[in-house]
Design a protein around this motif. Structure first.
Motif, mmCIF file in Angstrom:
data_model
loop_
_atom_site.group_PDB
_atom_site.id
_atom_site.type_symbol
_atom_site.label_atom_id
_atom_site.label_comp_id
_atom_site.label_asym_id
_atom_site.label_seq_id
_atom_site.Cartn_x
_atom_site.Cartn_y
_atom_site.Cartn_z
ATOM 1 N N ALA A 141 1.197 -1.481 0.006
ATOM 2 C CA ALA A 141 -0.374 -0.367 0.051
ATOM 3 C C ALA A 141 0.769 1.154 0.030
ATOM 4 C CB ALA A 141 -0.579 -0.103 1.226
ATOM 5 N N CYS A 142 0.863 2.300 -0.910
ATOM 6 C CA CYS A 142 1.100 3.763 -0.222
ATOM 7 C C CYS A 142 0.414 4.680 0.493
ATOM 8 C CB CYS A 142 1.066 4.312 -2.086
ATOM 9 S SG CYS A 142 -1.054 5.429 -2.222
ATOM 10 N N PRO A 143 1.393 5.412 0.844
ATOM 11 C CA PRO A 143 1.063 6.176 1.757
ATOM 12 C C PRO A 143 -0.206 6.760 1.959
ATOM 13 C CG PRO A 143 3.486 7.042 1.590
ATOM 14 C CD PRO A 143 2.707 5.903 -0.069
ATOM 15 N N GLY A 144 -0.914 7.324 0.639
ATOM 16 C CA GLY A 144 -2.282 7.685 0.363
ATOM 17 C C GLY A 144 -2.592 9.051 1.517
ATOM 18 N N LEU A 145 -4.351 9.081 1.591
ATOM 19 C CA LEU A 145 -4.184 10.225 1.916
ATOM 20 C C LEU A 145 -3.571 10.238 4.066
ATOM 21 C CD1 LEU A 145 -6.262 12.804 0.988
ATOM 22 C CD2 LEU A 145 -8.226 11.454 1.559
ATOM 23 N N TYR A 187 -0.617 10.458 4.540
ATOM 24 C CA TYR A 187 0.200 11.075 4.313
ATOM 25 C C TYR A 187 0.571 12.478 2.794
ATOM 26 C CZ TYR A 187 2.229 8.167 7.502
ATOM 27 O OH TYR A 187 2.093 6.896 9.088
ATOM 28 N N CYS A 188 -0.315 11.432 1.822
ATOM 29 C CA CYS A 188 0.662 12.089 0.796
ATOM 30 C C CYS A 188 -0.177 13.269 0.549
ATOM 31 C CB CYS A 188 0.584 10.796 -0.136
ATOM 32 S SG CYS A 188 1.205 11.826 -1.774
ATOM 33 N N ALA A 189 -0.173 13.998 -0.361
ATOM 34 C CA ALA A 189 -0.770 15.472 -0.409
ATOM 35 C C ALA A 189 -0.947 15.094 -2.385
ATOM 36 C CB ALA A 189 0.262 16.741 -1.230
ATOM 37 N N LEU A 190 -1.190 14.108 -3.112
ATOM 38 C CA LEU A 190 -0.958 14.130 -3.973
ATOM 39 C C LEU A 190 -2.598 12.986 -4.309
ATOM 40 C CD1 LEU A 190 1.670 13.545 -6.141
ATOM 41 C CD2 LEU A 190 0.136 15.592 -5.714
ATOM 42 N N ALA A 191 -3.116 12.206 -2.648
ATOM 43 C CA ALA A 191 -3.698 11.101 -2.746
ATOM 44 C C ALA A 191 -4.711 11.426 -2.881
ATOM 45 C CB ALA A 191 -3.408 10.726 -0.848
ATOM 46 N N ASN A 192 -5.953 10.793 -3.738
ATOM 47 C CA ASN A 192 -7.660 11.054 -3.413
ATOM 48 C C ASN A 192 -8.269 9.716 -2.352
ATOM 49 O OD1 ASN A 192 -7.814 12.403 -6.150
ATOM 50 N ND2 ASN A 192 -7.350 10.331 -7.030
ATOM 51 N N ILE A 229 -2.018 -1.065 -3.144
ATOM 52 C CA ILE A 229 -3.043 -0.057 -3.039
ATOM 53 C C ILE A 229 -2.738 0.677 -3.315
ATOM 54 C CG2 ILE A 229 -5.174 0.463 -1.437
ATOM 55 C CD1 ILE A 229 -5.134 -1.872 0.065
ATOM 56 N N SER A 230 -3.719 2.018 -4.401
ATOM 57 C CA SER A 230 -2.718 3.212 -4.268
ATOM 58 C C SER A 230 -4.300 4.080 -4.307
ATOM 59 C CB SER A 230 -2.470 3.677 -5.445
ATOM 60 O OG SER A 230 -1.348 2.734 -6.369
ATOM 61 N N GLY A 231 -3.423 4.993 -3.726
ATOM 62 C CA GLY A 231 -3.956 6.045 -3.055
ATOM 63 C C GLY A 231 -4.275 7.117 -4.854
ATOM 64 N N CYS A 232 -4.054 7.336 -5.449
ATOM 65 C CA CYS A 232 -4.310 7.731 -6.662
ATOM 66 C C CYS A 232 -3.968 7.487 -7.341
ATOM 67 C CB CYS A 232 -4.277 9.305 -7.056
ATOM 68 S SG CYS A 232 -1.939 9.671 -6.941
ATOM 69 N N ILE A 233 -3.801 7.792 -8.282
ATOM 70 C CA ILE A 233 -3.628 6.791 -10.132
ATOM 71 C C ILE A 233 -1.974 7.118 -10.389
ATOM 72 C CG2 ILE A 233 -3.902 9.810 -12.335
ATOM 73 C CD1 ILE A 233 -4.635 5.847 -12.249
ATOM 74 N N ASN A 234 -0.915 7.703 -10.020
ATOM 75 C CA ASN A 234 0.307 7.842 -10.156
ATOM 76 C C ASN A 234 0.722 6.384 -9.604
ATOM 77 O OD1 ASN A 234 1.003 10.392 -10.493
ATOM 78 N ND2 ASN A 234 0.647 11.015 -8.539
ATOM 79 N N ALA A 235 -0.226 5.899 -8.488
ATOM 80 C CA ALA A 235 0.079 4.210 -8.757
ATOM 81 C C ALA A 235 1.658 3.486 -7.426
ATOM 82 C CB ALA A 235 0.947 3.484 -10.340
ATOM 83 N N CYS A 236 2.045 4.634 -7.075
ATOM 84 C CA CYS A 236 2.985 3.954 -5.937
ATOM 85 C C CYS A 236 3.384 2.727 -5.350
ATOM 86 C CB CYS A 236 3.309 5.125 -5.099
ATOM 87 S SG CYS A 236 3.471 6.917 -5.832
ATOM 88 N N GLY A 237 1.191 2.320 -5.070
ATOM 89 C CA GLY A 237 0.872 1.036 -4.652
ATOM 90 C C GLY A 237 1.551 0.296 -5.993
HETATM 91 S S1 SF4 Z 1 0.101 6.575 -5.419
HETATM 92 FE FE1 SF4 Z 1 -1.156 9.127 -4.897
HETATM 93 S S2 SF4 Z 1 -1.767 9.020 -3.138
HETATM 94 FE FE2 SF4 Z 1 -0.182 7.038 -3.681
HETATM 95 S S3 SF4 Z 1 2.147 7.486 -2.553
HETATM 96 FE FE3 SF4 Z 1 2.005 7.868 -4.847
HETATM 97 S S4 SF4 Z 1 0.863 10.121 -5.042
HETATM 98 FE FE4 SF4 Z 1 0.590 9.630 -3.245
#
Ligand code: SF4
Ligand code: HEM
Length: 556
Positions: free
Chosen positions: A414-418, A420-425, A455-463
């Motif tokens: 799982a990425c940090p998501g909402l 921690y992350c300023a880009l998260a949805n 699991i990723s918190g937005c389309i950047n797909a870090c997760g």
């Molecule tokens: S996928 Fe989106 S929400 Fe998750 S860490 Fe990357 S930029 Fe942030």
């Protein structure tokens, strides 16, 4: 492992001094945050939702006990007592104070670490198989080449301002454990027609908003010519990669827009100029680097360990943990061990300072002082005697690090998501925690078998959701958190990542309250429809397609 020479030491020390001055100027107000941004990013410092974040490079995921202890010390002294291991084999601290960052970097320099090129439009930390140098199925150890690429790419003057960030992964085995097909360049070490070593080269993979699998651009580059070939690719990308649109700037878009054939021709033309020149890696230079990665002094041991076999019969927890978290080693009598950072209900990839200290101690006692970080956000002890597994298990259990779930449904990325992350949805971590709790029962996990949720918190797909067997993507629907589910993705597998796939969207998304039930419905559908208990989720999905899962989820 690689050790810094005098040049490396002096260089990293200078960088710390330089950054100390930059931070002082920011703190005094001489620099605005906007002016400070490019300077901090050059040193791995991001600004997140609530605080700065420091991303520390762990070259190809390899750490010594001493380095791990230093990370524990930093976590305890300067952060909130924990750190977060990432899918690119790095470590992030989520709560450092700006005024402490120069001291943190100075501490890191003492143990030959830094945060350079963990951000920005440059060649990022090179990643590799976390079992490198140990795996039974390895053609050769990819780490010397990962190190050679690191040296070549660090502060490469021509490639410090690329159109966009650039990620390279190397595997030394036909079974891809480094997700090479979702990297800008993926390298598979293999033997060529004449028996010599070299690389199969893939280019243009990546996740983010336009996920693509990397394509094979050359089936064999002799090892001594690897840097010349990489330089040729980088030149073509640097020249033609789009700088007008951030979302179209990655090399995957260049390969897609121009076509693989045209890119291959351009690269071959550059390569023809470069090969046989200064970038050729002489045998002696390669051997000098390989010496840093010489195998430790293994004992001659029998294949099976009586101590282990007897202990397994007595202790069910041990038996399950060994079955799941130990992996074949090239040396008889040894295994590699996964230390799961996915306790039930925990935050994937997090380790406390005390746990890091313990892992350091156990690495020194049981694994020739070597630790690896895996792209699945776990830790690995690469070289453990089978005889030592019962003792190691007991030690790990005492600090909550013996979860027997490597590759199971609760081994979630799982990425940090909402959080921690300023880009998260949307939030990722709480979804991972709830899923892990829902499937906590080990017997049920064993029955389900290999299943990777990402699991990723937005389309950047870090997760890495695009390559999850079940992928979960957080989306914003009119200010509410929603989750879109994809099925059938895979990061690699047999035959040089040939099994890699981007998951397919199954249908409309689910609310925070619905998403865990939806995953359970998918899993139950698989259990009902699989042909045999040996047919994995991925195999069953590939046979069945998404229809039965859609019917189960949406009743159509
Ligand atoms: S996928 Fe989106 S929400 Fe998750 S860490 Fe990357 S930029 Fe942030
Ligand atoms: C919290 C701060 C973070 C920010 C702001 C951030 C930002 C981004 C962005 C913008 C992208 C898309 C890049 C592109 O498509 O060109 C991306 C991709 C990625 N990030 Fe992060 N990220 C963060 C944390 C992480 C973490 C914690 C991990 C590891 C767990 C990670 C791993 C990745 C990976 C693997 C990709 C996909 C690479 C690709 O595009 O192919 N990131 N990140």
């Amino acid at each position: 492992m690689y050790r810094y020479d005098e040049f490396d030491h002096a260089f990293v020390r200078d960088r710390v001094a330089q950054f100390r001055d930059q931070v002082a100027r920011r703190l005094s107000g001489e620099l605005t945050e906007e002016q400070f941004k490019p300077l901090r990013l050059m040193n791995g410092v991001y600004l997140q939702l609530h605080a700065y974040m420091l991303r520390i490079a762990i070259p190809y995921g390899t750490l010594s006990g001493r380095q791990m202890r230093k990370l524990a010390y930093i976590a305890r002294t300067y952060d909130k007592g924990y750190g977060h291991f990432t899918t690119r084999q790095n470590l992030q601290f989520n709560w450092p104070r700006l005024e402490d960052l120069p001291d943190i970097l100075a501490e890191l320099a003492e143990v030959e670490m830094h945060a350079i090129q963990t951000s920005g439009n440059c060649i990022r930390n090179v990643t590799t198989d976390h079992f490198a140098g140990a795996a039974a199925d390895e053609v050769d150890d990819p780490r010397p080449w990962a190190e050679i690429i690191r040296q070549w790419s660090s502060l490469h003057p021509e490639f410090s301002f690329l159109p966009r960030k650039f990620k390279v992964a190397v595997t030394g085995a036909a079974r891809d454990r480094a997700a090479i097909r979702v990297h800008d360049i993926g390298l598979e070490l293999r033997r060529g027609p004449g028996g010599g070593l070299g690389f199969r080269v893939f280019v243009g993979g990546g996740q983010g908003r336009t996920p693509m699998l990397a394509k094979e651009i050359r089936d064999f580059v002799p090892e001594q010519e690897l840097l010349a070939y990489l330089e040729a690719i980088m030149r073509v990308y640097n020249r033609y990669g789009r700088r007008d649109n951030k979302y179209k700037a990655r090399v995957k878009i260049l390969v897609h827009e121009r076509g693989l054939e045209e890119i291959r021709e351009q690269v071959e033309a550059e390569f023809a100029e470069l090969r046989g020149g200064a970038l050729d890696v002489p045998v002696e230079a390669r051997e000098a680097i390989s010496a840093y990665f010489a195998p430790p002094s293994f004992e001659d041991l029998p294949r099976t360990s009586r101590i282990l076999e007897e202990a397994r019969l007595r202790d069910r927890d041990l038996a399950l943990w060994v079955a799941r978290n130990s992996h074949p080693h090239k040396q008889p009598g040894y295994v590699s061990v996964t230390i799961s950072l996915k306790p039930i209900g925990g935050v994937p990839g997090d380790a406390t300072a005390d746990q890091m200290d313990k892992v350091a101690e156990l690495a020194e006692r049981f694994s020739f002082d070597e630790i690896r970080v895996s792209h699945e956000q776990n830790l690995i002890l690469p070289h453990v005697r089978k005889d030592d597994l019962p003792a190691l298990h007991a030690e790990l259990k005492a600090v909550g690090l013996a979860t027997p779930n490597a590759g199971f449904i609760t081994d979630i990325i799982a990425c940090p998501g909402l959080d921690y992350c300023a880009l998260a949805n949307a939030r990722s971590i709480p979804v991972a925690q709830r899923l892990s709790e829902r499937f906590a029962d080990t017997r049920r996990q064993s029955e389900i078998g290999d299943l990777a949720i990402k699991i990723s918190g937005c389309i950047n797909a870090c997760g890495h959701h695009h390559v999850g067997h079940i992928g979960i993507l957080g989306v914003d629907r009119k200010g509410e958190e929603f989750y879109q589910i994809t099925l059938g993705g895979a990061p690699g597998g047999e035959n040089g990542g040939e099994d890699a796939a981007i998951g397919e969207i199954v249908g409309k998304g689910f609310s925070t309250d619905e998403v865990v039930d939806a995953v359970e419905t998918i899993v139950d559908t698989y259990l009902k429809l699989r042909e045999t208990p040996q047919e994995s989720f991925l195999a069953a999905y590939r046979r069945l397609g998404k229809k039965p899962f859609q019917e189960a989820l949406y009743g159509r």
